[in-house]
Design a protein around this motif. Sequence first.
Motif, PDB file in Angstrom:
ATOM      1  N   THR A 129       0.467  16.824   3.369  1.00 59.74           N
ATOM      2  CA  THR A 129      -0.235  18.011   2.882  1.00 59.74           C
ATOM      3  C   THR A 129      -1.541  17.620   2.188  1.00 59.74           C
ATOM      4  OG1 THR A 129      -0.072  19.882   1.405  1.00 59.74           O
ATOM      5  CG2 THR A 129       1.176  17.959   0.808  1.00 59.74           C
ATOM      6  N   LEU A 130      -1.589  16.382   1.659  1.00 59.28           N
ATOM      7  CA  LEU A 130      -2.792  15.932   0.951  1.00 59.28           C
ATOM      8  C   LEU A 130      -3.950  15.680   1.903  1.00 59.28           C
ATOM      9  CD1 LEU A 130      -0.926  13.816  -1.622  1.00 59.28           C
ATOM     10  CD2 LEU A 130      -2.582  15.595  -2.171  1.00 59.28           C
ATOM     11  N   ILE A 131      -3.689  15.592   3.203  1.00 60.48           N
ATOM     12  CA  ILE A 131      -4.793  15.496   4.152  1.00 60.48           C
ATOM     13  C   ILE A 131      -4.844  16.761   4.995  1.00 60.48           C
ATOM     14  CG2 ILE A 131      -4.955  12.984   4.150  1.00 60.48           C
ATOM     15  CD1 ILE A 131      -3.388  12.981   6.769  1.00 60.48           C
ATOM     16  N   GLY A 132      -4.420  17.866   4.392  1.00 58.16           N
ATOM     17  CA  GLY A 132      -4.662  19.171   5.002  1.00 58.16           C
ATOM     18  C   GLY A 132      -3.652  19.618   6.046  1.00 58.16           C
ATOM     19  N   TYR A 143      -7.736   9.232   6.996  1.00 54.31           N
ATOM     20  CA  TYR A 143      -8.301  10.571   7.190  1.00 54.31           C
ATOM     21  C   TYR A 143      -9.740  10.655   6.674  1.00 54.31           C
ATOM     22  CZ  TYR A 143      -8.509  15.705   7.055  1.00 54.31           C
ATOM     23  OH  TYR A 143      -8.849  17.020   7.241  1.00 54.31           O
ATOM     24  N   PHE A 144      -9.926  10.315   5.404  1.00 54.91           N
ATOM     25  CA  PHE A 144     -11.270  10.406   4.820  1.00 54.91           C
ATOM     26  C   PHE A 144     -12.066   9.128   5.073  1.00 54.91           C
ATOM     27  CE2 PHE A 144      -8.984  13.370   1.881  1.00 54.91           C
ATOM     28  CZ  PHE A 144      -9.645  14.504   2.278  1.00 54.91           C
ATOM     29  N   GLY A 145     -11.400   7.965   4.940  1.00 55.70           N
ATOM     30  CA  GLY A 145     -12.086   6.681   5.048  1.00 55.70           C
ATOM     31  C   GLY A 145     -12.744   6.477   6.399  1.00 55.70           C
ATOM     32  N   THR A 146     -12.048   6.796   7.481  1.00 56.06           N
ATOM     33  CA  THR A 146     -12.635   6.543   8.794  1.00 56.06           C
ATOM     34  C   THR A 146     -13.814   7.465   9.058  1.00 56.06           C
ATOM     35  OG1 THR A 146     -11.107   8.070   9.827  1.00 56.06           O
ATOM     36  CG2 THR A 146     -10.481   5.748   9.848  1.00 56.06           C
ATOM     37  N   SER A 147     -13.801   8.645   8.437  1.00 58.43           N
ATOM     38  CA  SER A 147     -14.945   9.503   8.721  1.00 58.43           C
ATOM     39  C   SER A 147     -16.155   9.067   7.899  1.00 58.43           C
ATOM     40  CB  SER A 147     -14.593  10.976   8.550  1.00 58.43           C
ATOM     41  OG  SER A 147     -14.627  11.360   7.242  1.00 58.43           O
ATOM     42  N   ARG A 148     -15.906   8.425   6.738  1.00 55.67           N
ATOM     43  CA  ARG A 148     -17.028   7.869   5.984  1.00 55.67           C
ATOM     44  C   ARG A 148     -17.578   6.626   6.652  1.00 55.67           C
ATOM     45  NH1 ARG A 148     -16.977   8.063  -0.395  1.00 55.67           N
ATOM     46  NH2 ARG A 148     -16.361  10.235  -0.620  1.00 55.67           N
ATOM     47  N   TYR A 163     -13.339  16.250   0.565  1.00 55.00           N
ATOM     48  CA  TYR A 163     -13.508  17.003   1.808  1.00 55.00           C
ATOM     49  C   TYR A 163     -14.989  17.230   2.111  1.00 55.00           C
ATOM     50  CZ  TYR A 163      -8.920  18.297   3.566  1.00 55.00           C
ATOM     51  OH  TYR A 163      -7.693  18.268   4.154  1.00 55.00           O
ATOM     52  N   SER A 196      -6.405  23.898   4.289  1.00 53.19           N
ATOM     53  CA  SER A 196      -5.669  23.934   3.021  1.00 53.19           C
ATOM     54  C   SER A 196      -6.066  22.732   2.168  1.00 53.19           C
ATOM     55  CB  SER A 196      -4.166  23.903   3.327  1.00 53.19           C
ATOM     56  OG  SER A 196      -3.434  23.525   2.199  1.00 53.19           O
ATOM     57  N   ILE A 211     -16.765   1.272   3.897  1.00 54.40           N
ATOM     58  CA  ILE A 211     -16.628   2.716   3.722  1.00 54.40           C
ATOM     59  C   ILE A 211     -17.479   3.186   2.553  1.00 54.40           C
ATOM     60  CG2 ILE A 211     -15.043   4.503   2.917  1.00 54.40           C
ATOM     61  CD1 ILE A 211     -12.874   3.058   4.578  1.00 54.40           C
ATOM     62  N   PHE A 242      -5.102   8.546   3.092  1.00 50.03           N
ATOM     63  CA  PHE A 242      -6.467   8.848   2.655  1.00 50.03           C
ATOM     64  C   PHE A 242      -7.467   7.965   3.386  1.00 50.03           C
ATOM     65  CE2 PHE A 242      -7.190  11.674  -1.044  1.00 50.03           C
ATOM     66  CZ  PHE A 242      -5.941  12.244  -1.076  1.00 50.03           C
ATOM     67  N   LEU A 243      -7.104   6.680   3.506  1.00 51.32           N
ATOM     68  CA  LEU A 243      -7.999   5.729   4.171  1.00 51.32           C
ATOM     69  C   LEU A 243      -8.229   6.156   5.619  1.00 51.32           C
ATOM     70  CD1 LEU A 243      -9.085   3.318   2.651  1.00 51.32           C
ATOM     71  CD2 LEU A 243      -7.404   1.887   3.766  1.00 51.32           C
ATOM     72  N   ASN A 271      -8.594  16.959  -3.965  1.00 47.69           N
ATOM     73  CA  ASN A 271      -9.350  16.413  -2.828  1.00 47.69           C
ATOM     74  C   ASN A 271     -10.517  17.299  -2.373  1.00 47.69           C
ATOM     75  OD1 ASN A 271      -8.123  18.423  -1.302  1.00 47.69           O
ATOM     76  ND2 ASN A 271      -6.643  17.062  -0.344  1.00 47.69           N
ATOM     77  N   MET A 304       0.843  -1.201   0.000  1.00 44.07           N
ATOM     78  CA  MET A 304       0.000   0.000   0.000  1.00 44.07           C
ATOM     79  C   MET A 304       0.874   1.246   0.000  1.00 44.07           C
ATOM     80  SD  MET A 304      -3.365  -0.267   0.366  1.00 44.07           S
ATOM     81  CE  MET A 304      -4.663  -0.592   1.508  1.00 44.07           C
ATOM     82  N   LEU A 322      -2.860   4.884   2.430  1.00 42.10           N
ATOM     83  CA  LEU A 322      -3.126   4.681   3.857  1.00 42.10           C
ATOM     84  C   LEU A 322      -3.571   5.981   4.515  1.00 42.10           C
ATOM     85  CD1 LEU A 322      -0.093   2.397   4.765  1.00 42.10           C
ATOM     86  CD2 LEU A 322      -2.481   1.715   4.645  1.00 42.10           C
ATOM     87  N   THR A 372     -16.988  13.882   2.984  1.00 45.88           N
ATOM     88  CA  THR A 372     -16.761  13.345   4.321  1.00 45.88           C
ATOM     89  C   THR A 372     -17.106  14.356   5.406  1.00 45.88           C
ATOM     90  OG1 THR A 372     -14.459  14.028   4.170  1.00 45.88           O
ATOM     91  CG2 THR A 372     -14.950  11.765   3.587  1.00 45.88           C
TER      92      THR A 372
END
Lengths: 224, 283
Positions: free
Chosen positions: A168-171, A78-83, B98, B89, B24, A75-76, B94, A68, A73, B101
């Motif tokens: 940076t891709l997860i803010g 940061y975004f995945g767990t909130s989905r 954002y 940011s 998910i 993205f999974l 993405n 992976m 990982l 989610t």
Amino acid sequence: MPDLGLEVLWKGRNFIRLLEGLWTALRISLVSALISILAGILLGVLAGRKRSVFRFILRGWLAVIHIMPQMVLLFLMYFGTSRAFGWNLSGEASAIIVFSLWGTAEMGDLVRGAVGSVPVIQRESAEALGLKPPQVYLMIILPQAVRRLIPQAINLVTRMIKTTSLVTLIGVVEILKVAQQIIEANRRASPNAAFGVYLTVFVMYYLACRPLTLMSKQLEKHWR
Amino acid sequence: MKNIRRFFAAALVLALFVSVSVSISGSASADAVYRTLDEILADGTVNIGVFSDKYPFGFVDENGEYQGYDVYFARRIGEDLGVKVNFVSTEAANRVEYLETGKVDIILANFTVTPERAEKVDFALPYMNVALGVVSPDSRVITDLKQLGPEDRVIVISGTTAEDYLIKNNPEITLQKYDTYANAKNALENGNAAAWANDNTEVIAFALENEGYTVGIPSLGSQDTIAPAVSKGNETLLNWLNDEIRALAGEQFFHKDYEETLVAVYGLEYEDSLVLEGGGLTE
């Protein structure tokens, strides 16, 4: 000397912002490294025993971490767990979790290998002296194993520091993102700033990683 | 035997991951991910996703403060909601994620309204126009595509809306394609082509930065718009934003925004073609 656009570094708080970005990167990687080293040693010792279920778990975990990309990982997590679960993890927390999962797997494997490389006679001698199994590990095997894995463990930590550029891709705004912000905000006034700013970032990464490799060399020499 | 075991171990953990990712995607629309207007007001902070490196729309200045056309509007939203703004940011890739989610409440990151995006997020009323533009050297300004002869070439960047538009609507024009902005700009400066077609904000900025070029066609083809976006289904916030944008037309807010943030790059002459007040509906 060519125009490197270095003057943008002295505008306002730009240089401090780069240092703050570096601190963010270091904070994430060093906290993760600490967790990874402690959890990795535990996992590695447990997986080092024959017919251990942990050996099985470690193998699978490593296989997944290796196939992976870290970005997936992140993205999974940061975004995945909130989905999936409605968790609202911050970017930094997600990064630390992912880096720790990665580091623990690799560290666990290193420890397992290092423990396995300590001659059997050491354990047998210790047992013959009447040491209990935890004592055998803490006093005989681990001290010897740790020396063998220092170079690879340091290598793992420096790789972690460098991989923080993905967060940076997860803010999470870390040093590389700050560099891009500075370059873009000054593109008109200092079109050459990209060279100077990236050069500065290079030097900062170097200065952050260099003490670790120096320390590793010192320890190796010290323990030889 | 060893290999088989290793294979099973990997398969097991992978299965775990897959089941997690399936759950998910399966539960994506299960319950509301977003925060309603009341929840934002109660929390006292609104999370707004902006660009941090797209001068002059969303960027961070030398004091570490967010600035730009989008950010100016975001601050006003915070002010009128009476809550603090937490800037997040974001990257172009993405922005949808954002909102899907609920990690941000509003995206204000130069978000062009397209039908594909509108299936995943809800756009509020637009606050800016974006169209295609054509820039050419002063020695021969192209003000109409009909001026182009059979030998003339037009520079486009691969994968842009400009390329799609010209292929579809003006197949007779010979295109010269480049992958990067830098190469396209160099080619135009070297006189390799009669003109360069791209998003009008890009070609306008180019003409203003480089002596000897004029945007002969400032707006070509269909007008696209840029709008704030919220999570799909977040009606309370969407309605508030729409009311806000309509109300701001009264004070010509976006003209003021333009004059504060964009005028240095685009000059005053493009103000009316780029800015949209009240979603463009009240005019």
